[in-house]
Write an enzyme that holds these catalytic residues in place. Structure first.
Site, mmCIF file in Angstrom:
data_model
loop_
_atom_site.group_PDB
_atom_site.id
_atom_site.type_symbol
_atom_site.label_atom_id
_atom_site.label_comp_id
_atom_site.label_asym_id
_atom_site.label_seq_id
_atom_site.Cartn_x
_atom_site.Cartn_y
_atom_site.Cartn_z
ATOM 1 N NE ARG A 160 -2.318 -1.716 3.310
ATOM 2 C CZ ARG A 160 -1.916 -2.944 3.657
ATOM 3 N NH1 ARG A 160 -0.770 -3.130 4.261
ATOM 4 N NH2 ARG A 160 -2.670 -4.000 3.405
ATOM 5 C CB CYS A 335 -1.912 -20.445 0.482
ATOM 6 S SG CYS A 335 -0.926 -19.663 1.761
ATOM 7 C CG LEU A 336 4.877 -22.461 0.729
ATOM 8 C CD1 LEU A 336 5.140 -23.910 0.314
ATOM 9 C CD2 LEU A 336 6.085 -21.601 0.383
ATOM 10 N N GLY A 337 1.692 -21.257 2.557
ATOM 11 C CA GLY A 337 1.757 -21.008 4.003
ATOM 12 C C GLY A 337 0.462 -21.304 4.741
HETATM 13 C C1 HEM Z 1 -4.615 -16.453 6.238
HETATM 14 C C2 HEM Z 1 -3.464 -16.124 5.660
HETATM 15 C C3 HEM Z 1 -3.190 -16.337 4.202
HETATM 16 C C4 HEM Z 1 -4.032 -16.224 3.139
HETATM 17 C C5 HEM Z 1 -5.516 -15.860 3.164
HETATM 18 C C6 HEM Z 1 -3.260 -16.524 1.942
HETATM 19 C C7 HEM Z 1 -3.774 -16.542 0.667
HETATM 20 C C8 HEM Z 1 -3.070 -16.947 -0.445
HETATM 21 C C9 HEM Z 1 -3.619 -17.042 -1.769
HETATM 22 C C10 HEM Z 1 -5.043 -16.653 -2.156
HETATM 23 C C11 HEM Z 1 -2.640 -17.514 -2.592
HETATM 24 C C12 HEM Z 1 -2.770 -17.822 -4.087
HETATM 25 C C13 HEM Z 1 -2.141 -16.751 -4.935
HETATM 26 C C14 HEM Z 1 -2.391 -16.960 -6.409
HETATM 27 O O1 HEM Z 1 -2.953 -17.973 -6.815
HETATM 28 O O2 HEM Z 1 -2.022 -16.075 -7.179
HETATM 29 C C15 HEM Z 1 -1.469 -17.690 -1.794
HETATM 30 C C16 HEM Z 1 -0.246 -18.134 -2.278
HETATM 31 C C17 HEM Z 1 0.914 -18.146 -1.531
HETATM 32 N N1 HEM Z 1 1.027 -17.925 -0.174
HETATM 33 FE FE1 HEM Z 1 -0.479 -17.488 1.100
HETATM 34 N N2 HEM Z 1 -1.966 -16.807 2.310
HETATM 35 C C18 HEM Z 1 -1.879 -16.709 3.677
HETATM 36 C C19 HEM Z 1 -0.759 -16.905 4.434
HETATM 37 C C20 HEM Z 1 0.489 -17.210 3.964
HETATM 38 C C21 HEM Z 1 1.674 -17.365 4.774
HETATM 39 C C22 HEM Z 1 1.738 -17.253 6.291
HETATM 40 C C23 HEM Z 1 2.716 -17.603 3.923
HETATM 41 C C24 HEM Z 1 4.158 -17.810 4.311
HETATM 42 C C25 HEM Z 1 4.790 -18.867 4.084
HETATM 43 C C26 HEM Z 1 2.175 -17.641 2.577
HETATM 44 C C27 HEM Z 1 2.895 -17.877 1.435
HETATM 45 C C28 HEM Z 1 2.339 -18.028 0.172
HETATM 46 C C29 HEM Z 1 3.143 -18.347 -1.010
HETATM 47 C C30 HEM Z 1 4.651 -18.527 -1.061
HETATM 48 C C31 HEM Z 1 2.235 -18.417 -2.073
HETATM 49 C C32 HEM Z 1 2.563 -18.734 -3.524
HETATM 50 C C33 HEM Z 1 2.430 -20.232 -3.753
HETATM 51 C C34 HEM Z 1 2.728 -20.658 -5.174
HETATM 52 O O3 HEM Z 1 2.737 -19.834 -6.070
HETATM 53 O O4 HEM Z 1 2.952 -21.855 -5.365
HETATM 54 N N3 HEM Z 1 0.835 -17.394 2.641
HETATM 55 N N4 HEM Z 1 -1.742 -17.356 -0.485
#
Ligand code: HEM
Length: 387
Positions: A160, A335-337
């Site tokens: 932001r 999501c990886l996380g």
């Molecule tokens: C409630 C918390 C979270 C939500 C709602 C969330 C949501 C998402 C979403 C919607 C995507 C898909 C993105 C896409 O398709 O373009 C994503 C991907 C990803 N998230 Fe999360 N996320 C959360 C927490 C985290 C955390 C804590 C991490 C830390 C490790 C993380 C790491 C990632 C990564 C690395 C990707 C990319 C995965 C890939 O491209 O294979 N996320 N997340």
């Protein structure tokens, strides 16, 4: 991205975005936002199809630029290349590994809550939802905790930039992020530890060690993907629970329901409202033809309240089964996380409710949700302070 988002998210960042979502799904399930804009896709089945077909809906860096010089790993790498990075990273963020971290996260949450529990008032966003996930992240990567304010500044500078007191371009902030991780990697290679940065420096993909650039491209993404999302989810969940005391009491009195509470609040709030793609082939969705090269926003929030896929979707039902929400996305880039996020959400809610079970929004507060990722800049809560 900011320009596109501002246009496509009209009505979607209201405290209750569901009426805006419903209009999109019913009246224009594939909405074109004008010259140079994105097509916005809002029905569950269409969004799920797009997420599962990266050969059509690509995530490569044409889909979105967030100040990065190279594609973010693994988000901006399409399959089949994408698979090898997930194979490397998935075990590090597995449910089992996150369970080991949980006591530490609970301790951090408890310390922060104890600092304001006797006061009878707090800014939940500024005092807990924002600093906690970032502190966990710094510990996970093995970075010094005193860098927390700088980390928050950099992540906000990308997500932001318009909200900053002294706005700079995303590219400038991006360069600072690379420099910060470069410095941290130098420190870790001089003195390796039990942290993610040290681990990545030793790991191999295709029989070769990850290069410095590859590690930076993973770290850059983790910083942007892992901090704001958990903060936003905590903001959305606690704002809901503060305004629905019956629901909150039910969640507290029946601890066995907590996982269901978290899944249902993820679905009904869908804190990450959109994900972006670029089309690699022509495709027709909901009878609308889309052309290769077009940019597309998948409106996860609208998909998660689609009555074509969920019974009575606007009702918050903590016992909903099944609950195939798309709050974590879907398909290969899911999501990886998610295990880390769920663990943090559970730990914070339990530790908070154990000390402060009865609370409400401070009188007169009008919450303002940011677009793109639904978080608030302040979440003032009040309760009866302990004697
Ligand atoms: C409630 C918390 C979270 C939500 C709602 C969330 C949501 C998402 C979403 C919607 C995507 C898909 C993105 C896409 O398709 O373009 C994503 C991907 C990803 N998230 Fe999360 N996320 C959360 C927490 C985290 C955390 C804590 C991490 C830390 C490790 C993380 C790491 C990632 C990564 C690395 C990707 C990319 C995965 C890939 O491209 O294979 N996320 N997340």
């Amino acid at each position: 991205m900011a320009e596109t988002e501002a246009h496509l998210l009209v009505g979607v960042n209201a405290p209750d975005p569901k009426p805006a979502y419903r209009r999109r799904r019913d009246e224009c399930p594939v909405l074109r936002t004008g010259e140079g804009g994105s097509a916005v896709i809002s029905r569950y089945e269409d969004v799920l199809w797009a997420l599962r077909h990266p050969e059509v809906f690509s995530s490569d860096s044409e889909a979105v630029s967030i100040g990065n010089e190279r594609p973010l790993i693994p988000l901006q790498i399409d399959p089949p290349e994408h698979v090898k990075y997930r194979k490397l990273l998935d075990p590090v963020f597995s449910r089992k590994r996150m369970a080991i971290l949980e006591p530490q996260v609970r301790r951090l949450a408890a310390e922060r809550i104890e600092a304001f529990a006797d006061r009878g008032v707090c800014d939940f966003h500024g005092e807990l939802a924002e600093p906690l996930p970032s502190t966990v992240f710094l510990q996970l990567l093995g970075l010094p905790l005193e860098r927390l304010p700088y980390f928050l500044e950099l992540k906000d500078g990308i997500i932001r930039p318009e909200a900053s007191a002294t706005p700079v371009s995303r590219e400038t902030t991006g360069r600072k992020i690379y420099a910060l991780f470069e410095e941290a990697l130098d420190a870790r290679s001089a003195e390796p530890g039990e942290d993610l940065l040290s681990w990545m420096s030793e790991e191999e993909v295709d029989g070769r060690k990850l290069t410095r650039e590859q590690i930076l491209d993973i770290c850059y993404l983790l910083l942007l993907a892992g901090l704001d999302t958990v903060t936003a989810s905590l903001d959305c969940f606690v704002a809901y629970l503060a305004q629905h005391p019956e629901r909150r009491r039910m969640a507290i009195e029946r601890p066995e329901m907590l996982d269901g509470v978290i899944e249902e609040l993820l679905r009904s709030e869908t804190p990450v409202v959109t994900v972006l793609r670029v089309l690699k082939q022509d495709v027709t969705l909901s009878s609308v033809e889309l052309k290769a090269g077009e940019r597309v926003a998948l409106l996860l929030g609208a998909a998660d309240s689609d009555e074509r896929s969920f019974d009575d979707p606007e009702r918050v039902d903590f016992g909903r089964r099944p609950n195939r929400h798309l709050a974590f996305g879907g398909g290969p880039h899911r999501c990886l996380g998610s295990h880390l996020a769920r663990m943090e959400l559970r730990a914070v809610l339990e530790e908070f409710h154990a000390r402060i079970p009865e609370y409400e929004l401070a009188p007169g507060v009008q919450l303002q949700y940011s677009p793109g990722i639904r978080q608030v800049s302040e979440l003032p809560l009040v309760w009866s302070a302990r004697a």
